[in-house]
Each structure stands twice: as C-alpha cells, then as structure tokens.
Design a protein around this motif. Sequence first.
Motif: not given
Length: 517
Positions: A324, A332, A335-336, A339-340, A401
């Motif tokens: 991320q 960027f 939000i991936n 990953a989240l 995060w």
Amino acid sequence: MINRFEADARLLYTGPDWDYRLVKKAYDAIERIAVDEMGLDPYPSQIEVISSEQMLDAYASMGMPLFYRHWSFGKHFARDEMLYRKGMTGLAYEIVINSNPCLCYIMEENTMTMQTLVMAHAAFGHSHFFKNNQLFKAWTDADSILDYLDFAKRYVAECEERYGAEAVEQVLDAAHALMSHGVHRYPRRTLNLKREMERERERRRHEEQTFSDLWRTLPRRKPEDGDEDPGLDARRRALGLPEENLLYFLEKRAPKLAHWQRELLRIVRMVAQYFYPQRQTKVMNEGCATTVHYAIMNRLHETGQITDGAFMEFLHAHTNVVFQPEFDDRRFSGINPYALGFGILQDMKRMGENPTEEDRRWFPDIAGNPDYLGTWKSAWAEYRDESFILQFLSPRLMREWRLFSVTDDADEADLKVEAIHNEAGYREVRRALAAQYDLARHEPDIQVVDVDLTGDRRLILEHRVLDGRLLEERNTLMVLRHLANLWGYPVSLVEIDPRDEDILNAYEDVEPDRRMD
C-alpha cells in the motif's frame, strides 16, 4: 531427527519448472490444509493452464473466457496487449470463475511456486467466498453460469447471422451503456439461469407454433376522443413505476423492440446481475483469498513441503500484492483492496490471540476469542465491503495506516481535515472509509418515473441527486441517446434535489438515432 533424505521426500517440488503431475500434487497438499485443517468449504475445482494471450483475451471480455463477441472486447484486448508487450503493465497470475465446478485459469508462464500460490488463492480462497457469501447466494447461479454464457454466445452469433452484425452491435452497444442500471438491487427471486434458458426456448417454440402473417393485416385501434386519460398515478401503477432497473423496463415495455432484441437486453441484464455481488465485495473477496493463500503457504513451509527458496519467492509475490503506497507516493492510486482486506482479517486474528484493552472495548465478541477462523468465516458469509469495514476496522489498524478523513468541497478553496486517527476521530474515519465502498453513493439513482404509452410515448427519467453531484453532461447525453435508441421515442431526464424536490438540471427530449428504425 529428520535426515536430509526424509526432508527431500516431503517436498512437493524443488525447482521453478512445473508439470501437470506436480500441479496435481501441490493441489492435493493445499486441499488437505484448506479443507481438513482450516475447514473451508469451496466448490470442486477445475484447473486449466492458459497462455498470456488467452489471459489477455479473458481480461478483455469481463474476465470470462467464454463470452459472446463484441467490438469493445477487441479494443480492450489490443490496448492491454500493447501495454503488456511493452512492459508497462503485468498480468494477473490467475482468473477464477464463480461457477460450480470453480474454474481456475493459471498462467503457463508461472513458476511452480506461483502455481501453488494461485491455486491456494483462487481454487480455495475465492471459491470458498463465492460459495458461502450471502450476496453471491442471492444474486448468482454458480451451477448454470457456464451453460448460460455458452447459450448467450450461441444466441448472439445466431442473431448476427439472421439480422446482421451491425443490427446486433447497435443493441449490444446500447445495452452495455446501461449495464450498471440493469440490476435488481433487491433480488426478487434467486437467479436461476437454467430456467432463463428454458424460458427462451419455450417462448421461441410458442411463437413458431402460433405465428400467422394474417395478424399483420389487422387494423390497429386508434384512441378516440372520448377515451379517458388514466392519469399519472394509474399509469405508474400499471407500469410498475418508478423502476430503477432500466434494462428490465426496456425489455418489458419498449414499444418497438423485436423479440430477439429483448432477449439480447435480457442476456446483458443477467450478466450484470451476476457480476453485481463482485462489485460490492472486492475488499472482502480479495482479502479472503489473500488471507487463505498466506495461511496455506506458511503451513506448507512449516511442514517442510516447500523449500526456503520457494517460501522467499512466495513472500516476495505476496508483499507486492498487499503493498500500500503512502498518499504522497507517486504510485498511490487509492487504497489497495488486497491490502485493506488482508490487513483487517489479520488484525481480527491478532485480536483473537493477543487482545488489548482497547480491543476488548471496541470488539468484545472478537477480542480473546481464539477461534479466529470461525470469526473469519462468519464475516466472509454475512458482510459486504461497506458493512465489513464499518464492523471490523480497528483503531489500531487506523493508527498503523495513519488514516484520516478529508472533506473536499468544490465551493471551498482549501481541503478540510475532518478527523484523524485519535479517540475523537476513529468512528468518523471508519464511517468515511466505509462510505467509499457503498455503491449507492457512487452510482447515480436514476429511475423511470413516467411514460404515456397511449400518447406521445416520451420516456421520463429522474435522477435523485446525492450530495449535489450532478451527472457529467457529455456522457449523460451519450447514454440517453443509447436509451432512446432502445425505447424508440424521445427520452427526458430531470435531476432533482431530494431534500426539497427542486429541479437542478434537465435533459429534454433526446431523440433516438434514426438508423435504429
């Protein structure tokens, strides 16, 4: 003490090269861990190895290797192939189909470690999610989707042969433009694609048996001056208005569409309905699959079934998947979802095994519960992205995060930080992040509200504007033109503020393209 020969005998493979025997051996080892140890309940799997060109072809046609032909798929294929050949983008390691059996397409260019990883990810992670999530149970029909796609492919080809490729293309162009507005958001019944195919066959047989050209010669009744106008309310009740599923309304009510055109709309609508749960569960679905492959690959290494070198290769690939970038990183782009989803699920495991006092206050049912697998499976079954984030995103993960909430008001010169990761801001940050995954906030609420079928037949639509966000004019006019082409008469759209019913904007009488007549 285990000697070197016993350790080598345990290994599933020793190098990067693969063959079908090694793939089957690795699949069996993965299945023992996934089903026997983790208690997952996936569909039976069918593993197929495809080339990079076949992967690109599947990319282009909505991720479906079996699909009807359309020019837009070729356009997407040419673009993706050019980017891939120039090294500007990579390809997915696999494609998985929500079907029974679950079809998993893996790349022939993958190493044996990657084949093992993607089978764990797709054939068990995604497959368990497809089979057990309530949204997929309500909206999809995994038993029949492959047969239905084959039916759709053959039907479109038959229509092209009988009515011409250009005529079919015009209908599909218009239907694809309206695809996101072709979904029943509250399912009226469980999707049964076998019943849909049989219904089409029955209707075609009935038309062939009862057709008589004499009906064409009968005069049509014209409305007389004494006929009463049934009124707006009566018209709406008779037509089932308002109706948010535009493709459904056109399929049932469009005055000029032939039977084959209505069936094409129905095919596009069924495909849109089938994909609808995937748009609501991207974070959860990928989080589930990533978590499952991470657990299985770690277990294979712990039990000596893959080498340290293979495990390092896996960790490298896994780290890339869940990477991320920071908000100020050039890479960027939001939000991936991998990953989240993975981060929330791993945090749930941490809370079950090593809870803090903060965890006990925020998550009393999870903190200290050692059955994190049961917690995972319950979440995978009962939630979608928005509710999953609202329920399980923890203060600790928000701090790690460094999440914060920003208000971007078009009328203001500066951005405003509304909440940060502290006691006062946790709930607001979580609410703001969850709202980004609420489809109702991102897809315009457009409904058919009126049409006088005995009068001018002008179709009237209404857009209930959310947060003052009006439709983009150029795209709106293009989509309304497609809608008018299917309807056969002018179409009007009014944008309304739902707070006070004020009209904010209007698109009056968009005419159909005459070449559709």
